[in-house]
Design a protein around this motif. Structure first.
Motif, PDB file in Angstrom:
ATOM      1  N   LEU B  11       0.848  -1.182   0.000  1.00 27.80           N
ATOM      2  CA  LEU B  11       0.000   0.000   0.000  1.00 27.80           C
ATOM      3  C   LEU B  11       0.881   1.228   0.000  1.00 27.80           C
ATOM      4  O   LEU B  11       1.785   1.341   0.838  1.00 27.80           O
ATOM      5  N   SER B  12       0.619   2.136  -0.922  1.00 28.76           N
ATOM      6  CA  SER B  12       1.420   3.342  -1.045  1.00 28.76           C
ATOM      7  C   SER B  12       0.493   4.548  -0.981  1.00 28.76           C
ATOM      8  O   SER B  12      -0.446   4.649  -1.772  1.00 28.76           O
ATOM      9  N   ILE B  13       0.739   5.433  -0.026  1.00 25.88           N
ATOM     10  CA  ILE B  13      -0.156   6.593   0.154  1.00 25.88           C
ATOM     11  C   ILE B  13       0.670   7.839   0.451  1.00 25.88           C
ATOM     12  O   ILE B  13       1.876   7.760   0.705  1.00 25.88           O
ATOM     13  N   GLN B  14      -0.010   8.981   0.457  1.00 27.28           N
ATOM     14  CA  GLN B  14       0.622  10.246   0.798  1.00 27.28           C
ATOM     15  C   GLN B  14       0.421  10.535   2.286  1.00 27.28           C
ATOM     16  O   GLN B  14      -0.560  10.083   2.889  1.00 27.28           O
ATOM     17  N   GLU B  15       1.347  11.275   2.845  1.00 28.44           N
ATOM     18  CA  GLU B  15       1.187  11.726   4.233  1.00 28.44           C
ATOM     19  C   GLU B  15      -0.156  12.395   4.428  1.00 28.44           C
ATOM     20  O   GLU B  15      -0.598  13.153   3.559  1.00 28.44           O
ATOM     21  N   GLY B  16      -0.770  12.129   5.554  1.00 32.30           N
ATOM     22  CA  GLY B  16      -2.055  12.727   5.859  1.00 32.30           C
ATOM     23  C   GLY B  16      -3.231  11.845   5.486  1.00 32.30           C
ATOM     24  O   GLY B  16      -4.331  12.004   6.050  1.00 32.30           O
ATOM     25  N   ARG B  80       1.851   9.238   8.539  1.00 33.88           N
ATOM     26  CA  ARG B  80       3.093  10.000   8.491  1.00 33.88           C
ATOM     27  C   ARG B  80       4.162   9.180   7.789  1.00 33.88           C
ATOM     28  O   ARG B  80       4.061   7.944   7.743  1.00 33.88           O
ATOM     29  N   ALA B  81       5.170   9.827   7.285  1.00 33.93           N
ATOM     30  CA  ALA B  81       6.253   9.097   6.610  1.00 33.93           C
ATOM     31  C   ALA B  81       6.869   8.068   7.557  1.00 33.93           C
ATOM     32  O   ALA B  81       7.290   6.988   7.128  1.00 33.93           O
ATOM     33  N   ALA B  82       6.885   8.367   8.850  1.00 33.40           N
ATOM     34  CA  ALA B  82       7.462   7.449   9.834  1.00 33.40           C
ATOM     35  C   ALA B  82       6.624   6.188  10.025  1.00 33.40           C
ATOM     36  O   ALA B  82       7.080   5.228  10.654  1.00 33.40           O
ATOM     37  N   ASP B  83       5.418   6.170   9.473  1.00 30.74           N
ATOM     38  CA  ASP B  83       4.590   4.967   9.550  1.00 30.74           C
ATOM     39  C   ASP B  83       5.001   3.934   8.515  1.00 30.74           C
ATOM     40  O   ASP B  83       4.494   2.810   8.516  1.00 30.74           O
ATOM     41  N   THR B  84       5.884   4.303   7.609  1.00 33.28           N
ATOM     42  CA  THR B  84       6.368   3.373   6.596  1.00 33.28           C
ATOM     43  C   THR B  84       6.996   2.160   7.260  1.00 33.28           C
ATOM     44  O   THR B  84       7.955   2.281   8.024  1.00 33.28           O
ATOM     45  N   ALA B  85       6.435   0.984   6.985  1.00 25.92           N
ATOM     46  CA  ALA B  85       6.873  -0.258   7.631  1.00 25.92           C
ATOM     47  C   ALA B  85       6.021  -1.394   7.077  1.00 25.92           C
ATOM     48  O   ALA B  85       5.119  -1.178   6.268  1.00 25.92           O
TER      49      ALA B  85
END
Lengths: 114, 112
Positions: B11-16, B80-85
């Motif tokens: 899953l790829s999304i934008q911040e927010g 948030r970008a930090a949620d990337t995992a």
């Protein structure tokens, strides 16, 4: 801070050698710990339950003579990959129980067998 | 064998934006848990939902459980970008011994 440590964090070995991975519970005595393996971009697969003072319980399909588990103290479990082969290359992770039924996981050990 | 499946696998999304991940399982359970794994690292527990619960919240996380459909969803709001995992669901298959059986996981990428 971390409550479960693993050592080493990564290891490279030649085919046919044995490799020992340590898993330590840093802040709590653990009569039971668990070992998982994870292939790249895949899920974790439970390998075995490490029981302090008794034999480990292995999941179906996991070779107990291949993956020796010793839980000699309440804070240390070891996984020895015997006669390692390239197909044993993987990410090995241990865990111990936390609050309720959650698990605290170690940082993992990456094994590469050449 | 793996317990179930996560959907989507990536899953790829934008911040927010909000991120929703689904998990299905096959056996009876006492509880279902969600874990997060940063690349090449150990897992961190996010949230646990018991079989008699239908919804649970923790900060920006919302988990639902439908035992009739044997499925769960994890919603991360205002990502948030930090949620990337990678995010994994795990069940106990009805055991109380601490063993966990994981789904395939969803790789979430949040772009700044």
């Amino acid at each position: 801070g971390a409550v479960v440590s693993q050592h080493p964090s990564w290891v490279i070995c030649k085919s046919g050698t044995s490799v020992k991975i340590e898993c330590r519970s840093l802040d709590f005595q653990a009569t039971t710990m668990f070992w998982y393996r994870q292939f790249p971009k895949q899920s974790l697969m439970l390998m075995a339950t490490s029981n302090e003072g008794s034999k480990a319980t292995y999941e179906q399909g996991v070779e107990k003579d291949k993956f020796l588990i010793n839980h000699a103290s309440l804070t240390l479990s070891t996984l020895t990959v015997t006669s390692a082969h390239p197909e044993d290359s993987s990410f090995y992770i241990c865990s111990r129980g936390g609050l309720e039924e959650t698990q605290y996981f170690g940082p993992g050990t990456r094994l590469l067998v050449l | 064998s793996q317990q179930g499946e996560e959907d989507p696998q990536a899953l790829s999304i934008q911040e927010g934006e909000n991120a929703t991940m689904n998990c299905s399982y096959k056996t009876s359970i006492n509880n279902l848990q969600w874990y997060r794994q940063n690349s090449g690292r150990g897992l961190v527990h996010l949230i646990l939902i018991r079989s008699n619960e239908r919804e649970k919240h923790s900060g920006r996380l919302r988990v639902t459980l439908d035992t009739s459909k044997k499925s769960s969803s994890l919603l991360i709001t205002a990502s948030r970008a930090a949620d990337t995992a990678s995010y994994f669901c795990a069940t106990d298959r009805g055991s109380t011994l601490g063993r966990l059986y994981f789904g395939r996981g969803t790789q979430l990428t949040v772009w700044p």
